[in-house]
Design an enzyme around this catalytic site. Structure first.
Site, PDB file in Angstrom:
ATOM      1  N   LEU A 154      31.622  12.920   1.039  1.00  0.00           N
ATOM      2  CA  LEU A 154      31.390  14.349   0.798  1.00  0.00           C
ATOM      3  C   LEU A 154      30.709  14.538  -0.564  1.00  0.00           C
ATOM      4  CD1 LEU A 154      32.084  16.920   2.524  1.00  0.00           C
ATOM      5  CD2 LEU A 154      33.844  17.384   0.808  1.00  0.00           C
ATOM      6  N   GLY A 155      29.523  13.937  -0.673  1.00  0.00           N
ATOM      7  CA  GLY A 155      28.688  14.159  -1.855  1.00  0.00           C
ATOM      8  C   GLY A 155      27.844  15.399  -1.625  1.00  0.00           C
ATOM      9  N   ILE A 157      24.911  15.770  -0.128  1.00  0.00           N
ATOM     10  CA  ILE A 157      24.406  15.904   1.254  1.00  0.00           C
ATOM     11  C   ILE A 157      25.578  16.161   2.192  1.00  0.00           C
ATOM     12  CG2 ILE A 157      23.082  14.859   3.126  1.00  0.00           C
ATOM     13  CD1 ILE A 157      21.670  13.104   1.044  1.00  0.00           C
ATOM     14  N   ARG A 177      38.581   8.080  -0.820  1.00  0.00           N
ATOM     15  CA  ARG A 177      39.618   7.076  -1.044  1.00  0.00           C
ATOM     16  C   ARG A 177      40.702   7.592  -1.982  1.00  0.00           C
ATOM     17  NH1 ARG A 177      36.859   1.802  -2.716  1.00  0.00           N
ATOM     18  NH2 ARG A 177      36.240   3.280  -4.284  1.00  0.00           N
ATOM     19  N   ARG A 235      23.016   4.612   5.637  1.00  0.00           N
ATOM     20  CA  ARG A 235      22.312   3.333   5.617  1.00  0.00           C
ATOM     21  C   ARG A 235      22.872   2.490   6.750  1.00  0.00           C
ATOM     22  NH1 ARG A 235      18.933   5.266   3.022  1.00  0.00           N
ATOM     23  NH2 ARG A 235      18.215   4.754   0.928  1.00  0.00           N
ATOM     24  N   ASP A 259      20.212   7.127  12.735  1.00  0.00           N
ATOM     25  CA  ASP A 259      18.896   7.300  12.111  1.00  0.00           C
ATOM     26  C   ASP A 259      18.553   6.092  11.248  1.00  0.00           C
ATOM     27  OD1 ASP A 259      16.547   8.858  11.468  1.00  0.00           O
ATOM     28  OD2 ASP A 259      17.420   9.243   9.493  1.00  0.00           O
ATOM     29  N   GLU A 264      15.961  -2.483   9.635  1.00  0.00           N
ATOM     30  CA  GLU A 264      14.863  -1.604  10.056  1.00  0.00           C
ATOM     31  C   GLU A 264      13.521  -2.295   9.884  1.00  0.00           C
ATOM     32  OE1 GLU A 264      15.387   2.030   7.830  1.00  0.00           O
ATOM     33  OE2 GLU A 264      17.427   2.240   8.550  1.00  0.00           O
ATOM     34  N   HIS A 282      14.690   6.547  11.011  1.00  0.00           N
ATOM     35  CA  HIS A 282      14.948   6.887   9.596  1.00  0.00           C
ATOM     36  C   HIS A 282      14.145   8.122   9.161  1.00  0.00           C
ATOM     37  CE1 HIS A 282      16.339   4.976   5.554  1.00  0.00           C
ATOM     38  NE2 HIS A 282      16.251   6.296   5.436  1.00  0.00           N
ATOM     39  N   GLY A 284      15.630  11.084   8.289  1.00  0.00           N
ATOM     40  CA  GLY A 284      16.557  12.026   7.640  1.00  0.00           C
ATOM     41  C   GLY A 284      15.868  13.025   6.722  1.00  0.00           C
TER      42      GLY A 284
END
Ligand code: 8YV
Length: 317
Positions: A154-155, A157, A177, A235, A259, A264, A282, A284
């Site tokens: 929950l940063g 983004i 955590r 990632r 995504d 990749e 990818h 996003g």
């Protein structure tokens, strides 16, 4: 403004407007056009003051070691797991990334993937295009309304995703955590397995790197269970891809929207066969508006460093 005398190594092809800005302000060395990197490094390595790269390209230490006068790396993207930050710190090399400008686009991608997955949009379109509607009924999907959206990371983004998912009347829960964020009202889980158990949709949006490698492992997938979905916009390294494929093959989770991938642009062949999996390359942050803002910020960081020795959005190393 830049100094044409400064030599800049560009790791791979970048956004067109960024390439133009770089071309007109610096002497560029394009890594992807250099046939013999070893010979190039012998001749030009010492002249390179700055590197421009992206989160996807990274900057491998073996080549950085050949650039003894490197001072700064300006990276396109918020994630910088492709560079060894401890190595940069040991040499006093500065690093910038492009935070914030992509929050909305990545959050919209997460929503698009969650909706696409649960309403089976890609599968439904394949059904129509194949002419199957003429003879069959398309299977039902699931609502988002009233379901639990679990967010791993929950940063900035993650919070942007949470707001959008809340607008769809989902219950929002997150994993951290340590203690809950004091300023966040969403349900906190200090145990990832408990969050996975509680989630109908588990969205992964933590930074990549050693700390989060294969955080989403077999146990987490088992806890998520056969009725719930995984969405990864972080990632590929964060998910144990082999475990995910095996779990999907065994109907251990309901489906996945991905995504990002471990290697990749290689996507495991087994995933290509699955109808309950949505696969995107990818994308996003991949909108005109956001990629332009990212390109501008990469250039702003570089030119600010070159003219004043400071970065606009420097990473604390
Ligand atoms: C970019 C990303 O696509 O910001 C990131 O970390 O993964 C994406 O926005 C990537 O950095 C390279 O283009």
């Amino acid at each position: 403004m830049g100094n044409k005398a400064s030599d800049v190594l560009v790791w791979g092809p970048m956004h067109a407007s960024l390439m133009q800005q770089l071309e007109s302000n610096y002497t560029l060395h394009k890594r992807w056009e250099i046939a013999d990197l070893d010979a190039w490094a012998n001749e030009h390595g010492a002249s390179i003051k700055a590197v421009v790269t992206s989160g996807v390209y990274g900057a491998q230490t073996a080549l950085l070691e050949r650039l003894p006068n490197l001072e700064v790396i300006s990276s396109f993207g918020v994630g910088y797991d492709g560079v060894d930050t401890a190595y940069l710190a040991s040499r006093g090399i500065k690093l910038s990334n492009t935070p914030d400008v992509l929050n909305n686009s990545v959050a919209e991608t997460a929503m698009a993937l969650m909706l696409g997955l649960t309403r089976r949009i890609s599968e439904a379109e394949r059904f129509v295009r194949a002419g199957k509607w003429l003879t069959a009924k398309f299977p039902l999907g699931n609502d988002l309304t009233g379901k639990t959206c679990g967010i791993v990371g929950l940063g900035k983004i993650g919070k942007t995703i949470a707001k959008r998912a809340a607008a769809f009347e989902m219950n929002i829960a997150y994993y951290r955590r340590n203690a809950a964020y004091p300023d966040v009202a969403y349900t906190h889980y200090g145990d990832l397995l408990e969050l996975a158990k509680a989630s109908d949709y588990l969205i992964v949006i933590v930074p990549g790197g050693a700390e989060t490698k294969q955080l989403i492992n077999q146990q987490v997938l088992d806890a998520l269970g056969p009725k719930s979905f995984l969405i990864n916009v972080a990632r590929g390294s964060v998910v144990d891809e082999k475990a995910l494929v095996a779990t999907l093959q065994a109907s251990g989770i309901a489906g996945a929207a991905l995504d990002v991938f471990e290697d990749e642009p290689n996507v495991p062949a087994a995933l290509l066969e699955m109808d309950n999996v949505v696969l995107t390359p990818h994308i996003g942050s991949g909108t005109h508006e956001t990629r332009q803002a990212m390109a501008d910020l990469v250039f702003a960081n570089l030119s600010s460093y070159m003219s004043e020795g400071t970065l606009v959005t420097g990473v604390a190393l």
